[in-house]
Scaffold this active site. Structure first.
Site, PDB file in Angstrom:
ATOM      1  N   LYS A  55      45.294  48.686  39.641  1.00 34.05           N
ATOM      2  CA  LYS A  55      46.552  47.945  39.664  1.00 34.05           C
ATOM      3  C   LYS A  55      47.631  48.700  38.899  1.00 34.05           C
ATOM      4  O   LYS A  55      48.762  48.835  39.372  1.00 34.05           O
ATOM      5  CB  LYS A  55      46.365  46.541  39.065  1.00 34.05           C
ATOM      6  CG  LYS A  55      45.629  45.584  39.989  1.00 34.05           C
ATOM      7  CD  LYS A  55      45.148  44.325  39.272  1.00 34.05           C
ATOM      8  CE  LYS A  55      44.270  43.510  40.217  1.00 34.05           C
ATOM      9  NZ  LYS A  55      43.620  42.360  39.578  1.00 34.05           N
ATOM     10  N   GLN A  99      43.142  39.149  34.333  1.00 36.60           N
ATOM     11  CA  GLN A  99      42.026  39.454  35.228  1.00 36.60           C
ATOM     12  C   GLN A  99      40.909  38.429  35.061  1.00 36.60           C
ATOM     13  O   GLN A  99      40.511  38.107  33.936  1.00 36.60           O
ATOM     14  CB  GLN A  99      41.515  40.880  34.943  1.00 36.60           C
ATOM     15  CG  GLN A  99      40.424  41.366  35.874  1.00 36.60           C
ATOM     16  CD  GLN A  99      40.894  41.558  37.311  1.00 36.60           C
ATOM     17  OE1 GLN A  99      42.059  41.828  37.574  1.00 36.60           O
ATOM     18  NE2 GLN A  99      39.977  41.407  38.246  1.00 36.60           N
ATOM     19  N   ASP A 122      49.892  36.351  40.532  1.00 35.49           N
ATOM     20  CA  ASP A 122      48.666  36.022  41.279  1.00 35.49           C
ATOM     21  C   ASP A 122      48.890  34.802  42.181  1.00 35.49           C
ATOM     22  O   ASP A 122      48.093  34.554  43.092  1.00 35.49           O
ATOM     23  CB  ASP A 122      47.523  35.681  40.311  1.00 35.49           C
ATOM     24  CG  ASP A 122      46.612  36.864  40.020  1.00 35.49           C
ATOM     25  OD1 ASP A 122      46.432  37.703  40.922  1.00 35.49           O
ATOM     26  OD2 ASP A 122      46.077  36.932  38.889  1.00 35.49           O
TER      27      ASP A 122
HETATM   28  N1  GUN Z   1      39.525  38.881  39.921  1.00 36.68           N
HETATM   29  C1  GUN Z   1      39.174  39.146  41.209  1.00 36.68           C
HETATM   30  N2  GUN Z   1      40.238  39.059  42.015  1.00 36.68           N
HETATM   31  C2  GUN Z   1      41.280  38.740  41.231  1.00 36.68           C
HETATM   32  C3  GUN Z   1      42.668  38.527  41.497  1.00 36.68           C
HETATM   33  O1  GUN Z   1      43.149  38.584  42.624  1.00 36.68           O
HETATM   34  N3  GUN Z   1      43.431  38.235  40.413  1.00 36.68           N
HETATM   35  C4  GUN Z   1      42.916  38.134  39.168  1.00 36.68           C
HETATM   36  N4  GUN Z   1      43.740  37.830  38.179  1.00 36.68           N
HETATM   37  N5  GUN Z   1      41.647  38.326  38.887  1.00 36.68           N
HETATM   38  C5  GUN Z   1      40.843  38.630  39.927  1.00 36.68           C
END
Ligand code: GUN
Length: 287
Positions: A55, A99, A122
């Site tokens: 990311k 996350q 998100d």
């Molecule tokens: N863990 C797995 N996929 C995601 C996501 O799309 N966002 C976040 N914050 N954590 C994740």
């Protein structure tokens, strides 16, 4: 059987990222603002570390600022809540992502609700989920947006089509079902307790597979000519990655199908960057 198109998620994600990079330049020119993404990672889960690193890298490539905040597995939740409050108030930060999954001393719902909805890139905050359900503008979850973009890149007709979503998570299943409904599909949401799943899948013009079980949906169930979007990312006993759909058999029947990896995965990150740009535009009054 007709020709099967394997949907190239890497290529389509690169196109989305290129548009984000253009938008970043335009926002810098008009408002002098560079979109900024703050990512919080708690613990040392290897998969989460890989996601978070990619990311940050993708953000840099599109010209966004990004910051990563790492905490030990046993951190006091108060420390993380204080950081979220600080990031909510920081005008250089337009997107905040924590996350998931989090260690057990955290209530993930409380963490999500602590993020300001206008920085919730998100799209998990109840305010943004409510906006989605109400058909109002807002930040929308990244993976479902990526699924819709992939479908739009095929010539699949959505209006009046039978769409079957397998999985009912807040992250994928529920929001993608709402997005398909918004586009006038007839939507069925299936899950682990659904009876006659092969029969329901067999009706679907569009299948969204988001159950998180390796090859749970057998390729033979797929209706000939369907569009299949596989959100699964599972590891088989032999260590190989696979999706929620049996790809071999399904690709002999589907008109369009996403591979795993290289399908939905790259789209999630592309839409995270797009959401960060959108948040920065809105917070700076450019939109
Ligand atoms: N863990 C797995 N996929 C995601 C996501 O799309 N966002 C976040 N914050 N954590 C994740």
């Amino acid at each position: 059987m007709g020709h099967t198109d394997t949907i190239d998620g890497k290529k389509i994600a690169a196109e989305v990222r290129a548009k984000v990079a253009e938008g970043v330049k335009a926002l810098q020119a008009s408002k002098g603002v560079t979109p900024g993404l703050a990512v919080i990672l708690v613990g040392t889960d290897p998969a989460s570390q890989v996601y978070v690193r990619s990311k940050g890298k993708a953000a840099g490539e599109c010209g966004l600022n990004s910051w990563q905040f790492d905490y030990d597995e046993d951190v006091d939740p108060k420390v993380v809540f204080d950081k979220i409050a600080e990031l909510n108030a920081d005008e250089n930060v337009h997107g905040i992502l924590v996350q998931l999954p989090l260690p057990k001393q955290f209530d993930p719902d409380q963490v999500i609700e602590a993020i300001h909805p206008d920085k919730d890139v998100d799209g998990f905050h109840p305010v943004n989920m409510g906006r989605l359900l109400s058909g109002l503008p807002g930040l929308r979850p990244c993976t479902p947006s990526g699924c819709m973009e992939l479908i739009d890149h095929t010539n699949t007709r959505l209006e009046g089509a039978e769409a079957v979503v397998v999985g009912r998570s807040n992250i994928v299943g529920k929001p993608v079902a709402v997005m398909l409904l918004e586009r006038n599909c007839t939507v069925t949401i299936c899950h682990s307790r659904t009876e006659e799943l092969p029969h329901v899948i067999g009706r679907a013009d569009i299948v969204i597979a988001a159950v998180g079980r390796p090859e749970f949906i057998e390729g033979e169930w797929i209706k000939p000519g369907a569009t299949v979007i596989d959100v699964g990312m599972n590891r088989k006993e032999n260590g190989k990655l696979c999706g929620d759909v049996g790809f071999e058999a399904a690709s002999g029947r589907a008109a369009h199908i996403t591979p795993v990896p290289g399908g939905v995965g790259p789209m999630t990150i592309a839409f995270l960057l797009k959401n960060t740009l959108q948040a920065a535009e809105q917070l700076s009054g450019a939109r």
